[in-house]
Design a protein around this motif. Structure first.
Motif, mmCIF file in Angstrom:
data_model
loop_
_atom_site.group_PDB
_atom_site.id
_atom_site.type_symbol
_atom_site.label_atom_id
_atom_site.label_comp_id
_atom_site.label_asym_id
_atom_site.label_seq_id
_atom_site.Cartn_x
_atom_site.Cartn_y
_atom_site.Cartn_z
ATOM 1 N N ILE A 1 41.428 -84.030 6.509
ATOM 2 C CA ILE A 1 42.707 -83.889 5.816
ATOM 3 C C ILE A 1 42.543 -84.477 4.408
ATOM 4 O O ILE A 1 42.027 -85.595 4.272
ATOM 5 N N PRO A 2 42.936 -83.762 3.357
ATOM 6 C CA PRO A 2 42.766 -84.304 2.003
ATOM 7 C C PRO A 2 43.388 -85.691 1.870
ATOM 8 O O PRO A 2 44.510 -85.918 2.327
ATOM 9 N N LYS A 3 42.653 -86.607 1.254
ATOM 10 C CA LYS A 3 43.097 -88.002 1.202
ATOM 11 C C LYS A 3 44.188 -88.253 0.179
ATOM 12 O O LYS A 3 44.856 -89.290 0.224
ATOM 13 N N ASP A 4 44.393 -87.295 -0.748
ATOM 14 C CA ASP A 4 45.334 -87.557 -1.839
ATOM 15 C C ASP A 4 46.642 -86.793 -1.727
ATOM 16 O O ASP A 4 47.499 -86.879 -2.607
ATOM 17 N N ILE A 5 46.839 -86.022 -0.647
ATOM 18 C CA ILE A 5 48.079 -85.257 -0.542
ATOM 19 C C ILE A 5 49.250 -86.179 -0.225
ATOM 20 O O ILE A 5 49.080 -87.266 0.318
ATOM 21 N N VAL B 1 49.018 -88.158 11.512
ATOM 22 C CA VAL B 1 47.700 -87.951 10.920
ATOM 23 C C VAL B 1 47.590 -88.799 9.654
ATOM 24 O O VAL B 1 48.496 -88.791 8.821
ATOM 25 N N THR B 2 46.485 -89.485 9.500
ATOM 26 C CA THR B 2 46.235 -90.274 8.304
ATOM 27 C C THR B 2 45.497 -89.430 7.280
ATOM 28 O O THR B 2 44.503 -88.762 7.611
ATOM 29 N N ALA B 3 45.978 -89.435 6.043
ATOM 30 C CA ALA B 3 45.293 -88.704 4.982
ATOM 31 C C ALA B 3 43.853 -89.190 4.872
ATOM 32 O O ALA B 3 43.577 -90.386 4.961
ATOM 33 N N GLY B 4 42.923 -88.261 4.717
ATOM 34 C CA GLY B 4 41.512 -88.600 4.635
ATOM 35 C C GLY B 4 40.816 -88.702 5.974
ATOM 36 O O GLY B 4 39.605 -88.947 6.022
ATOM 37 N N GLY C 1 49.622 -92.486 4.573
ATOM 38 C CA GLY C 1 48.478 -93.047 3.868
ATOM 39 C C GLY C 1 47.927 -92.170 2.770
ATOM 40 O O GLY C 1 46.793 -92.375 2.323
ATOM 41 N N GLY C 2 48.714 -91.197 2.325
ATOM 42 C CA GLY C 2 48.248 -90.273 1.309
ATOM 43 C C GLY C 2 48.576 -90.706 -0.111
ATOM 44 O O GLY C 2 48.916 -91.862 -0.370
ATOM 45 N N GLY C 3 48.508 -89.759 -1.024
ATOM 46 C CA GLY C 3 48.784 -90.021 -2.430
ATOM 47 C C GLY C 3 49.975 -89.228 -2.914
ATOM 48 O O GLY C 3 51.015 -89.191 -2.252
ATOM 49 N N GLY D 1 41.902 -65.079 0.942
ATOM 50 C CA GLY D 1 42.789 -66.173 0.561
ATOM 51 C C GLY D 1 42.286 -66.966 -0.626
ATOM 52 O O GLY D 1 41.263 -66.645 -1.236
ATOM 53 N N PRO D 2 43.007 -68.044 -0.945
ATOM 54 C CA PRO D 2 42.684 -68.841 -2.130
ATOM 55 C C PRO D 2 41.466 -69.726 -1.928
ATOM 56 O O PRO D 2 40.944 -69.872 -0.813
ATOM 57 N N THR D 3 41.024 -70.351 -3.015
ATOM 58 C CA THR D 3 39.945 -71.345 -2.945
ATOM 59 C C THR D 3 40.468 -72.593 -2.244
ATOM 60 O O THR D 3 41.578 -73.047 -2.509
ATOM 61 N N PRO D 4 39.690 -73.175 -1.350
ATOM 62 C CA PRO D 4 40.156 -74.393 -0.665
ATOM 63 C C PRO D 4 40.396 -75.537 -1.637
ATOM 64 O O PRO D 4 39.647 -75.717 -2.602
ATOM 65 N N TYR D 5 41.429 -76.302 -1.360
ATOM 66 C CA TYR D 5 41.770 -77.439 -2.200
ATOM 67 C C TYR D 5 40.741 -78.550 -2.039
ATOM 68 O O TYR D 5 40.422 -78.974 -0.913
ATOM 69 N N GLY D 6 40.210 -79.010 -3.157
ATOM 70 C CA GLY D 6 39.330 -80.170 -3.143
ATOM 71 C C GLY D 6 37.942 -79.943 -2.592
ATOM 72 O O GLY D 6 37.205 -80.898 -2.348
#
Length: 267
Positions: free
Chosen positions: A151-155, A67-70, A191-193, A228-233
């Motif tokens: 998918i978050p682009k910076d993970i 999977v590619t980030a973002g 490809g993430g961060g 549950g928690p607040t979604p990331y990003g």
């Protein structure tokens, strides 16, 4: 009327269970090549059980999907194993409730234990409309069981467990009544961060008395608190006050009937 609706929910509940079964990487159908398939379509009801992470004795698999980030990813749910037909609801029987997506960074996706991992939420939909009440998994049903997110682009790059969940609230008016349906997919992000979102434990993040778990949905709702928690990003979205459009955004005419079992090649 409330009594009648509750009895109806109890009567039809057992016949409308479901499992998350397939994964799409953008437009590429990865089938069940990297999912830990549950052994049955029955729910988990104990929020303190280790089964809350990845379901009850989910089938092990060596497949890890690239999977590619973002990028866009879609998870797919159906009531019966191997059934991808759009003629049937993904989860029927008035099993209304939220759809929630989590990820957990792990050393090895094929061997990681979900109940000991640290999870962060990346996507959710609860009560999307309050006129009339319409929940996230009703949108899932409109789209032949497909739920698409980014998918978050910076993970950080590496192996992750991707957890898809819906919570059926049709008999959630008493403690232990909410039904949790989840599957874990094994993915490898590139490809993430360098981001490392804060995490929670599953079990641990939910309480049986949470307002989004212990709830009577047979009243007119104006809001719903997703567990549950607040979604990331991402930011929380309030329910709209107009009828939710039921037209599918997924092209159901292109729904395949077969299920790929080989992990797709990274693109």
């Amino acid at each position: 009327m409330k009594f009648v609706l509750t009895c109806l929910a109890l009567a039809i509940g057992a016949s409308a269970h479901a499992t998350w079964q397939e994964l799409w990487l953008g437009s590429v159908d990865a089938g069940n090549s990297c999912v830990r398939l549950p052994l049955s379509n029955s729910p988990v009801t104990d929020v303190t059980s280790a089964d809350l992470a990845c379901n009850v004795n989910a089938t092990a698999t060596s497949g890890v999907c690239p999977v590619t980030a973002g990028s866009s990813v879609t998870v797919e749910m159906h009531q019966q194993p191997g059934d991808r037909s759009c003629a049937n609801q993904a989860i029927g029987g008035n099993h209304f409730g939220p759809v929630i997506i989590y990820m957990a960074k792990v050393t090895n996706a094929s061997t990681a234990v979900g109940s000991t991992a640290g999870w962060f939420k990346i996507n959710q939909a609860g009560l999307v409309s309050s006129n009339p009440d319409y929940f996230g998994n009703q949108v899932l049903n409109d789209n032949c069981g497909h739920w698409t997110f980014t998918i978050p682009k910076d993970i950080a790059n590496g192996d992750y467990l991707l957890r898809a969940e819906t919570i059926a609230l049709h008999v959630a008016g008493g403690v232990g009544g909410a039904q949790f349906y989840m599957s874990c997919y094994q993915i490898r992000v590139t490809g993430g961060g360098s981001a490392s979102p804060s995490t929670v434990k599953l079990p641990g993040a939910y309480s049986a008395s949470d307002p989004g778990i212990l709830i009577n949905i047979y009243t007119s709702l104006t809001a719903y608190t997703i567990p549950g928690p607040t979604p990331y990003g991402t930011t929380s979205v309030s329910p709209v006050t107009t009828a939710w459009p039921t037209t599918a955004t997924w092209n159901t005419a292109l729904q395949p009937s077969t299920i790929p079992t080989t992990v797709p090649t990274a693109t």
